[in-house]
Each structure stands twice: as C-alpha cells, then as structure tokens.
Design a protein around this motif. Structure first.
Motif, PDB file in Angstrom:
ATOM      1  N   HIS A 111       0.839  -1.203   0.000  1.00  0.00           N
ATOM      2  CA  HIS A 111       0.000   0.000   0.000  1.00  0.00           C
ATOM      3  C   HIS A 111       0.872   1.252   0.000  1.00  0.00           C
ATOM      4  O   HIS A 111       0.633   2.209  -0.749  1.00  0.00           O
ATOM      5  CB  HIS A 111      -0.916  -0.032   1.225  1.00  0.00           C
ATOM      6  CG  HIS A 111      -1.641   1.249   1.490  1.00  0.00           C
ATOM      7  ND1 HIS A 111      -1.159   2.195   2.386  1.00  0.00           N
ATOM      8  CD2 HIS A 111      -2.790   1.766   0.982  1.00  0.00           C
ATOM      9  CE1 HIS A 111      -1.991   3.209   2.420  1.00  0.00           C
ATOM     10  NE2 HIS A 111      -2.990   2.980   1.584  1.00  0.00           N
ATOM     11  N   THR A 112       1.907   1.255   0.840  1.00  0.00           N
ATOM     12  CA  THR A 112       2.842   2.382   0.889  1.00  0.00           C
ATOM     13  C   THR A 112       3.593   2.521  -0.426  1.00  0.00           C
ATOM     14  O   THR A 112       3.783   3.627  -0.936  1.00  0.00           O
ATOM     15  CB  THR A 112       3.838   2.197   2.040  1.00  0.00           C
ATOM     16  OG1 THR A 112       3.133   2.175   3.279  1.00  0.00           O
ATOM     17  CG2 THR A 112       4.868   3.314   2.072  1.00  0.00           C
ATOM     18  N   LEU A 114       2.696   1.637  -3.457  1.00  0.00           N
ATOM     19  CA  LEU A 114       1.834   2.150  -4.522  1.00  0.00           C
ATOM     20  C   LEU A 114       1.631   3.662  -4.413  1.00  0.00           C
ATOM     21  O   LEU A 114       1.524   4.357  -5.423  1.00  0.00           O
ATOM     22  CB  LEU A 114       0.473   1.441  -4.488  1.00  0.00           C
ATOM     23  CG  LEU A 114       0.496  -0.051  -4.856  1.00  0.00           C
ATOM     24  CD1 LEU A 114      -0.874  -0.675  -4.610  1.00  0.00           C
ATOM     25  CD2 LEU A 114       0.912  -0.230  -6.310  1.00  0.00           C
ATOM     26  N   ILE A 115       1.593   4.161  -3.184  1.00  0.00           N
ATOM     27  CA  ILE A 115       1.373   5.593  -2.975  1.00  0.00           C
ATOM     28  C   ILE A 115       2.631   6.411  -3.243  1.00  0.00           C
ATOM     29  O   ILE A 115       2.583   7.469  -3.887  1.00  0.00           O
ATOM     30  CB  ILE A 115       0.871   5.850  -1.540  1.00  0.00           C
ATOM     31  CG1 ILE A 115      -0.529   5.243  -1.343  1.00  0.00           C
ATOM     32  CG2 ILE A 115       0.842   7.353  -1.241  1.00  0.00           C
ATOM     33  CD1 ILE A 115      -1.031   5.340   0.078  1.00  0.00           C
ATOM     34  N   TYR A 116       3.777   5.915  -2.764  1.00  0.00           N
ATOM     35  CA  TYR A 116       4.974   6.752  -2.719  1.00  0.00           C
ATOM     36  C   TYR A 116       6.012   6.473  -3.800  1.00  0.00           C
ATOM     37  O   TYR A 116       6.973   7.244  -3.929  1.00  0.00           O
ATOM     38  CB  TYR A 116       5.659   6.613  -1.349  1.00  0.00           C
ATOM     39  CG  TYR A 116       4.891   7.264  -0.229  1.00  0.00           C
ATOM     40  CD1 TYR A 116       4.949   8.641  -0.025  1.00  0.00           C
ATOM     41  CD2 TYR A 116       4.098   6.501   0.623  1.00  0.00           C
ATOM     42  CE1 TYR A 116       4.247   9.239   1.010  1.00  0.00           C
ATOM     43  CE2 TYR A 116       3.392   7.091   1.658  1.00  0.00           C
ATOM     44  CZ  TYR A 116       3.468   8.458   1.844  1.00  0.00           C
ATOM     45  OH  TYR A 116       2.766   9.042   2.867  1.00  0.00           O
ATOM     46  N   LYS A 119       7.079   9.374  -6.000  1.00  0.00           N
ATOM     47  CA  LYS A 119       7.824  10.439  -5.325  1.00  0.00           C
ATOM     48  C   LYS A 119       9.192   9.977  -4.829  1.00  0.00           C
ATOM     49  O   LYS A 119      10.029  10.799  -4.450  1.00  0.00           O
ATOM     50  CB  LYS A 119       7.025  10.957  -4.127  1.00  0.00           C
ATOM     51  CG  LYS A 119       5.583  11.345  -4.425  1.00  0.00           C
ATOM     52  CD  LYS A 119       4.848  11.682  -3.134  1.00  0.00           C
ATOM     53  CE  LYS A 119       3.373  11.936  -3.372  1.00  0.00           C
ATOM     54  NZ  LYS A 119       2.641  12.183  -2.104  1.00  0.00           N
ATOM     55  N   SER A 120       9.405   8.662  -4.794  1.00  0.00           N
ATOM     56  CA  SER A 120      10.576   8.123  -4.097  1.00  0.00           C
ATOM     57  C   SER A 120      11.885   8.341  -4.835  1.00  0.00           C
ATOM     58  O   SER A 120      12.952   8.329  -4.209  1.00  0.00           O
ATOM     59  CB  SER A 120      10.385   6.621  -3.850  1.00  0.00           C
ATOM     60  OG  SER A 120      10.408   5.903  -5.081  1.00  0.00           O
TER      61      SER A 120
END
Length: 474
Positions: A111-112, A114-116, A119-120
């Motif tokens: 989940h993390t 997929l979100i970040y 931006k990573s």
C-alpha cells in the motif's frame, strides 16, 4: 509513546504499553493463540491464525506503524513454531498454510509502495523501483509459464522483503522510532530464540521431532536430543541463522540490560545451527561494521568483541556443545570431503550455464513442482545468484540485482555511520547477507527481509540526518 531528550537535544523514544489500543490488539492476538493451543482448539487456530494476524497487522499498519514493525518481525520469528505446535496436536498439514501469515501481513506495505513510488526517486528510491520491476517481470513470466497459483506462491517469497524495505526507507522521518523498535525487537528476539534453540538442541521437543519426521528433512539432523541442527522457533537453520546474525551484530552497537544473556544464548545457538555460510557472513558483517565506525567507536567495538569472546568461548568447549561445534568447524579444512560443499559445487556446475543462457527466465513460481499429494514443493537452487537468473532471466535479474548493487553503492557513500552505530550495523548486516547469495537464496523470505530491510534503514538514516542538518542550518 513517551518522549525524552538525550544529551544532544534530539528526541529519544521509549516504548511502554502505549498506545494502549495497539497493545490491546497485539495481546488479544496472543491470547487467542494461547487459548487455542492450551484449550485444545488447534483446529480453530489453524483456520483462524491467518485471518486474526492479518486483522491485527492491518490495524497496526494504518494506526500504529511503529508497533506494526515489531509485530511483523515477531510473526516471522514465531509463526513456524506455532505451526509446529498445531501440527503436533492436530496432525501434520503438508500445505503449511499457516506459514502464509507473516507474508500477507508484510505485504500490507505494498500500500505504501503504490502511494509513494512516484515520489521516491527524488529521495534515493531508484534501487527499490528497479527491484520491483525485476520481480514483477518475473511474475508475468511465471503467469505465462505456470499458473496463477504457483506464480502467486513465488511472489510471496520475492515481494515482501522489497515492499517492507521500501516502507522503512520512505518513512525516513520516523527513523529514530523505527531504529529503536528494531533494536528492541532483535535484542529480545536473540534472547528468546537463542534460549529456545539451546533447549531444542538438548531436549529435542516432541513437536519439533514430529515436524522433522513428517517433513523428512534429512539436512536438519537426526530427530533426537543432541542430534538436531538448531532452527529454534523458525522453519530451518539458515533463516534462523540469518536473523541471529542481524541481532548479534546489533548487540555489538547497542547497550541494553539484556546484552549479556542475549549474547550468550544468541552466539551458542547460532553456532549450533552449523550453517557455515552464515558464520562466514557474520565475519563479513563484523569487518564491514568495524570499517564504518570512527576510531573511538572502533576501539569500543574491539573491547565489546573481546568481552564477547570471553563470554562465549567457555560455553563452546563444554559438552554437549563442543563436539557438534568443533566437528563443524573442522569441515572448513576438508571441503573436498564435505557432502554439502560437493552438492553445492555440482549445482553450480549443472546450473550455471542453464541460468545464464535462460534469457527470458522461467518466471516466479516456476521453481516449484506439484507432488503426488498436490502440494507445492520448492526446487532447491542453492545459490541466490543462480536463482535470480534462473527465475527472472537476464531482463529481470539485471533490474533486480542492479537495484541491490545500487543500494549497496549508495549506503557506502554515506558518512553518518561514523557517529550513528545503528547505520553502521545496518550496513554490515546488509553486506553480510549479500555475501551469502553464493551459497543460498538469501534474498527471499525472512533472509530477504533482513538483507533489504537493514540496507533500507541505512538509507533512511542518511535521509533523516541530512534533513536534520539542513534544518539546523536553516
């Protein structure tokens, strides 16, 4: 969570039974497990363990991520042990379905990711993106060449370490809290698992003997007292040794009232695993750790190691431990006569050409076969490098191993490990686990959790310290 200030003015975090809702969920899970075991309801536990652990893990992940980290690691530490107890009481389950628990809880961190992930890249996340691409490519090939079920089973080994590591890395602002929970978790883990490992070797508990007989794993020793290769609460000696390696290196850099008993129990059980690859990896990690510290810290580390040797050496020279440990050490000088060394050499001779000429790869999940009972059994490829090329092919392996090497390159550019001993230990642990890839698939499962997780913590530590320095300059 209680906050206090250290001498440098930075916040130091200490953990009691707070937050209460998080600890209530964890204790409820422990209570449910204990009641089922001691109340004769292991059949219910077999069916409910996965669902309850996932529910608790999801609650902690979204509400109390610090507790989630510790809870996830303890699932990896203890779920195989709980599974053996259930098998002993309710009959052996060849599917070993309960062992899915720690995987599904760890995969919550997707989940993390997929979100970040978008931006990573600006924060140094390219190694994880490359590794994800390599694994997902292997997953697609697996779907084509095998079945959705076997491909999914294979992804359970490859994905969780990267997803969990990305979670630790991208949450670098919480680095001090995550550092502390990892230190505490591994110190207690070394003590608990080390003590049980010694008792396992001396006594050979019925549930462990039953499991060893049913699985017919000849490589784990004889199912009798003083005849086992210790695997403690975990599934086999090598993963246990990998976790102990990490905990024992952390013990060298962290002062805690449990250091002495944890060191004694940890090193003795570590030696009783008889896993020479991990013994050598520990030395690699120690050398890397030593080279990462400033001169004053190096002197302190030398004193700690000297005291550790004084503590451990007498234990290894008394029976019933000395014969097992001494005999295994003697095989280092007789590798040409050693069965396991010859088997590994044969694997390289037969598998190297196949792995390196398999351009597309066999795909994730294609290292499993279905036995006569319809149960998936792994094909043993006793090399992480061969396994990567065999499974992911050249395209996937270049991305996966390239991401791993890039991560190593990054963490060796950082200078903060000179004053942050946890970063130094994390770097040492990561390099130590990479050194095992010639002898086993140390990038998968719990071994991969150690490898990727601690390298990610080194990267998170760097980002945190750079941010703090810039904040004070501003």
């Amino acid at each position: 969570m209680n906050h206090s200030l250290n001498t440098t003015g930075k916040k130091r975090f200490s953990f009691g039974l707070e937050p209460p809702l998080g600890w209530t969920a964890i204790l409820a899970f422990v209570f449910f497990t204990a009641v089922c075991i001691f109340g004769g309801a292991t059949a219910i536990l077999r069916n409910g363990y996965i669902a309850v652990s996932f529910a608790v893990g999801a609650f902690l992940y979204f509400k109390y991520p610090i507790l989630y980290i510790g809870f996830t690691w303890w699932l990896w530490f203890l779920t195989p042990f709980v599974t053996r107890i259930v098998d002993w009481k309710s009959g052996f389950d060849p599917s070993r379905l309960m062992l899915v628990s720690q995987y599904v809880v760890t995969l919550l961190t997707l989940h993390t990711a997929l979100i970040y992930i978008p931006k990573s890249l600006k924060q140094g996340g390219l190694p994880f993106v490359m590794a994800f691409l390599g694994v997902f490519y292997g997953g697609l090939i697996g779907l084509i060449k095998t079945s959705p079920f076997t491909a999914a089973r294979g992804l359970f080994d490859w994905l969780p370490p990267i997803a969990f590591a990305f979670f630790l890395f991208i949450k670098w602002r919480e680095y001090p809290q995550y550092r502390q929970v990892l230190q505490r978790t591994f110190i207690w883990g070394v003590l608990v698992m080390g003590a049980y490992g010694i008792w396992q070797f001396i006594v050979a508990p019925e549930w462990d003997v039953f499991w060893l007989v049913e699985t017919e794993l000849k490589s784990m020793g004889d199912p009798e007292p003083l005849g086992l290769r210790v695997w403690s609460t975990m599934a086999s000696p090598a993963p246990f040794a990998g976790v102990m390696l990490a905990g024992l290196l952390l013990l060298l850099t962290h002062t805690h009232y449990l250091n002495i008993p944890a060191t004694a129990a940890g090193y003795l059980s570590f030696l009783l695993t008889s896993v020479r690859t991990l013994w050598g990896a520990w030395l690699v990690g120690l050398v890397t750790l030593f080279g990462s510290l400033k001169a004053r810290s190096q002197m302190r580390l030398m004193v700690v190691v000297f005291m550790m040797v004084l503590c451990i050496a007498p234990l290894t020279t008394i029976e019933p431990f000395s014969e097992t440990i001494t005999n295994r050490f003697e095989t280092f000088t007789e590798l040409d006569k050693d069965d396991s060394a010859q088997v590994r050499q044969k694997i390289y001779e037969e598998g190297l050409n196949k792995a390196l000429t398999n351009g597309l790869g066999n795909g994730v999940g294609n290292t499993f076969t279905v036995n006569e009972q319809g149960v998936l059994e792994p094909i043993v490829i006793d090399s992480g490098f061969l396994d990567t090329f065999f499974t992911l092919g050249w395209f996937g392996a270049v991305f996966y191993l390239g991401g791993m090497l890039l991560l190593v390159y990054q963490v060796f550019q950082f200078t903060e490990s000179r004053f942050d001993s946890f970063m130094a230990a994390s770097r040492g642990i990561g390099i130590a686990m990479i050194s095992t890839l010639a002898g086993n698939s140390g990038m998968l499962g719990v071994a991969g959790m150690v490898l990727w997780g601690f390298l990610a913590m080194a990267l998170a530590g760097h980002n945190y310290h750079v941010h703090e320095q810039n904040r004070f300059k501003g």
